[in-house]
Design an enzyme around this catalytic site. Structure first.
Site, PDB file in Angstrom:
ATOM      1  CG  ASP A 395      -2.179   1.475   1.504  1.00  0.00           C
ATOM      2  OD1 ASP A 395      -3.301   0.996   0.761  1.00  0.00           O
ATOM      3  OD2 ASP A 395      -1.751   2.152   1.410  1.00  0.00           O
ATOM      4  CG  ASN A 403      -5.101  11.727  -4.893  1.00  0.00           C
ATOM      5  OD1 ASN A 403      -5.273  12.150  -5.761  1.00  0.00           O
ATOM      6  ND2 ASN A 403      -5.493  10.480  -4.516  1.00  0.00           N
ATOM      7  CG  ASP A 412      -5.160   8.974 -11.604  1.00  0.00           C
ATOM      8  OD1 ASP A 412      -6.077   8.836 -10.802  1.00  0.00           O
ATOM      9  OD2 ASP A 412      -6.901   9.495 -12.224  1.00  0.00           O
ATOM     10  CD  GLU A 438      -4.348   3.925  -1.037  1.00  0.00           C
ATOM     11  OE1 GLU A 438      -4.472   2.955  -0.982  1.00  0.00           O
ATOM     12  OE2 GLU A 438      -3.679   3.715   0.018  1.00  0.00           O
TER      13      GLU A 438
END
Ligand SMILES: Nc1nc2c(ncn2[C@@H]2O[C@H](COP(=O)(O)OP(=O)(O)OP(=O)(O)O)[C@@H](O)[C@H]2O)c(=O)[nH]1
Length: 518
Positions: A395, A403, A412, A438
């Site tokens: 992760d 973000n 992205d 993620e």
């Protein structure tokens, strides 16, 4: 004489005094009349001011005003004044009790307003102060009217709030959860090229500060895009089936024609065979019956010529039959070729779709569905050949802040770069899939206990060393990894859960680390 003089002078003095007294009286009367006039005017104005309180009082006051025009009738007005005084007293206490009733009424209304939860906090505070203010008694009607006006204002404000909020709903945690889930779901679906930009925008909206309207709109748009794709897919399948049907109809017609032709040919052949047999039989009979060689020769020549004729007709028939059959076979082959091409294109499309259904569109890594297939396959191999099998869940650390600080499209791109780096870190026999968001899952067969930590730390370091640069800022992105080996008699799901718990521990222990469950 003296006495009469004295009397005269006394009379004169008295006359003078009388005159002076008369003058004084006139003055007093004028003054009284002036004051009375002012008083009458005052009473008259006051009575007008009281008009409209009570009909009886209004009538009496009108009569009083009339009488007051005439000074001589003032005395007549006295009983009326007493009456009016009584009425005024009664009116006063009536007004006071009405005012108190009104005050209590307003207090009741304000209590109801206080129960409306949707009122904004500022308004609620104002209402509370107003209610405290209503605790004090009213002394005049003029104190009552502004209170009523204020109450109407409160109602208006609440109504405005209700009307403007009629098609606006508060965003709840469930809505945000739905938005995130929808964003994750659309990331798993392969949309057409011309739809992708729209999908990217929707995804940004879903992952940002969404409101209920935005969420509903996103659901509606995605649904219509999906329906459009299904409709197109249906049309493509229909087109293929129609083409298949057309080809089959042509093949069927060709087969029917061939059959009919061959039926007719069979009949003709039967007739020709009969004729040939007849000629052969005739020849036999001629050989038996005729002794004269010349005659025999002549007869046999005739029979042989008919036989040759029948045979050449039979040959022509067979050739025609062959030609028709060849033509039929050719047109059938053409149709079958066209059909097979069509079927191949369709098969390719299906295969392409199947492949796409197993790929995560953003990262082009295998998706969750593909992971599940591969997990089953690896588990079967592990059980059959007793080879080791590791599951590692990784992760990205603090991905949300990427973000938040640099936007979702940067997020992205980060996912794409990390996905590629993960894929390139693995051997052919190893497998990586985007599990969602993620999170990535690695399936690692054939790695020994001694090597797993080394291998996963190498992967972790590799990602950490990628020189990300966002808005001219050098950013280090790290991974937390949890891993578990599938143990004897353990299901894959159980091993997965242990790997997940190890990942949780890696996060809790400070991130940017590998935790192996042993
Ligand atoms: N850009 C982008 N963001 C995504 C995508 N899928 C999930 N996310 C975001 O990933 C973030 C995950 O955040 P969290 O679960 O709080 O985790 P984190 O910030 O990585 O923190 P830790 O895992 O605790 O280190 C959320 O902000 C999601 O919106 C995606 O496809 N693209």
């Amino acid at each position: 004489m003296k006495e009469s003089d004295t009397a005269i002078s006394q009379i004169t003095l008295m006359k003078q005094k009388l005159h002076a007294a008369k003058l004084a009286l006139d003055e007093i009367t004028t003054d009284r009349n002036d004051k009375l006039k002012t008083l009458i005017q005052f009473i008259s104005h006051l009575s007008l001011a009281c008009k409209g309180q009570n009909i009886e009082l209004d009538n009496k006051l009108a009569k009083l005003r009339h009488h007051m025009h005439n000074f001589e009738q003032i005395d007549d007005a006295l009983p009326e004044l007493i009456d009016i005084e009584r009425l005024l007293k009664a009116q006063y206490s009536h007004t006071m009790s009405r005012l108190e009733d009104s005050r209590l009424g307003l207090t009741r209304v304000i209590r109801q307003i206080q129960r409306i939860n949707s009122a904004p906090d500022k308004l609620k505070k104002e209402i509370t102060y107003f209610k405290q203010d209503l605790g004090k008694p009213f002394h005049t009607v003029w104190e009552y009217i502004p209170k009523v006006e204020k109450l109407i204002f409160f109602y208006e404000e609440i109504l405005k709030q209700e009307i403007s909020g009629a098609d606006h709903y508060d965003i709840l945690p469930q809505h945000i959860q739905l938005a995130r889930e929808l964003a994750a779901k659309i990331a798993e679906v392969e949309f057409r090229k011309d739809q992708r930009d729209q999908i990217l925008v929707i995804k940004e909206v879903l992952l940002g500060d969404i409101n209920v309207d935005g969420l509903l709109e996103a659901y509606q748009t995605i649904l219509s895009l999906l329906l459009d794709n299904i409709a197109r897919e249906k049309t493509a399948s229909q087109d293929f089936l129609f083409a298949l049907n057309d080809a089959l109809t042509i093949v069927r017609d060709v087969v029917n024609n061939t059959y009919n032709n061959s039926q007719r040919s069979e009949q003709l052949k039967g007739q020709l065979n009969k004729e040939i047999n007849l000629r052969v039989n005739n020849a036999d009979a001629i050989v038996v019956d005729i002794d004269n060689i010349t005659e025999l020769k002549t007869q046999l020549t005739v029979q042989l010529s008919s036989l040759r004729d029948a045979l050449s007709r039979k040959e022509a028939l067979e050739q025609r039959e062959q030609a028709i059959l060849r033509k039929s076979i050719d047109s059938m082959r053409k149709e079958l070729n066209a059909m097979s091409n069509e079927a191949n294109t369709y098969k390719e499309k299906l295969f392409e779709h199947q492949k796409l259904n197993l790929l995560d569109p953003l990262t082009q890594l295998s998706n969750r569905t593909a992971l599940e297939d591969r997990m089953e396959q690896e588990y079967r191999n592990h059980m059959r050949y007793k080879t080791p099998l590791w599951i590692a869940i990784t992760d990205i650390d603090h991905f949300k802040s990427i973000n938040d600080n640099f936007g979702h499209s940067t997020g992205d791109k980060t996912l794409q770069v990390i996905a590629m780096a993960l894929k390139n870190s693995l051997r052919d026999s190893e497998f990586v899939a985007r599990y969602g968001g993620e999170e990535f899952v690695l399936l690692l067969p054939d790695i020994t206990d001694e090597h797993i930590s080394l291998m996963l730390n190498r992967v972790r370091e590799k990602i950490k060393n990628i020189p990300f640069k966002f808005k001219n800022q050098r950013i280090t992105v790290t991974l937390s990894i949890g891993a578990a080996q599938v143990m004897e008699n353990e299901t894959l799901e159980e091993a997965f859960e242990r790997a997940d718990a190890a990942l949780y521990q890696a996060k809790n222990n400070g991130r940017d680390r590998v935790v192996i469950d042993i």
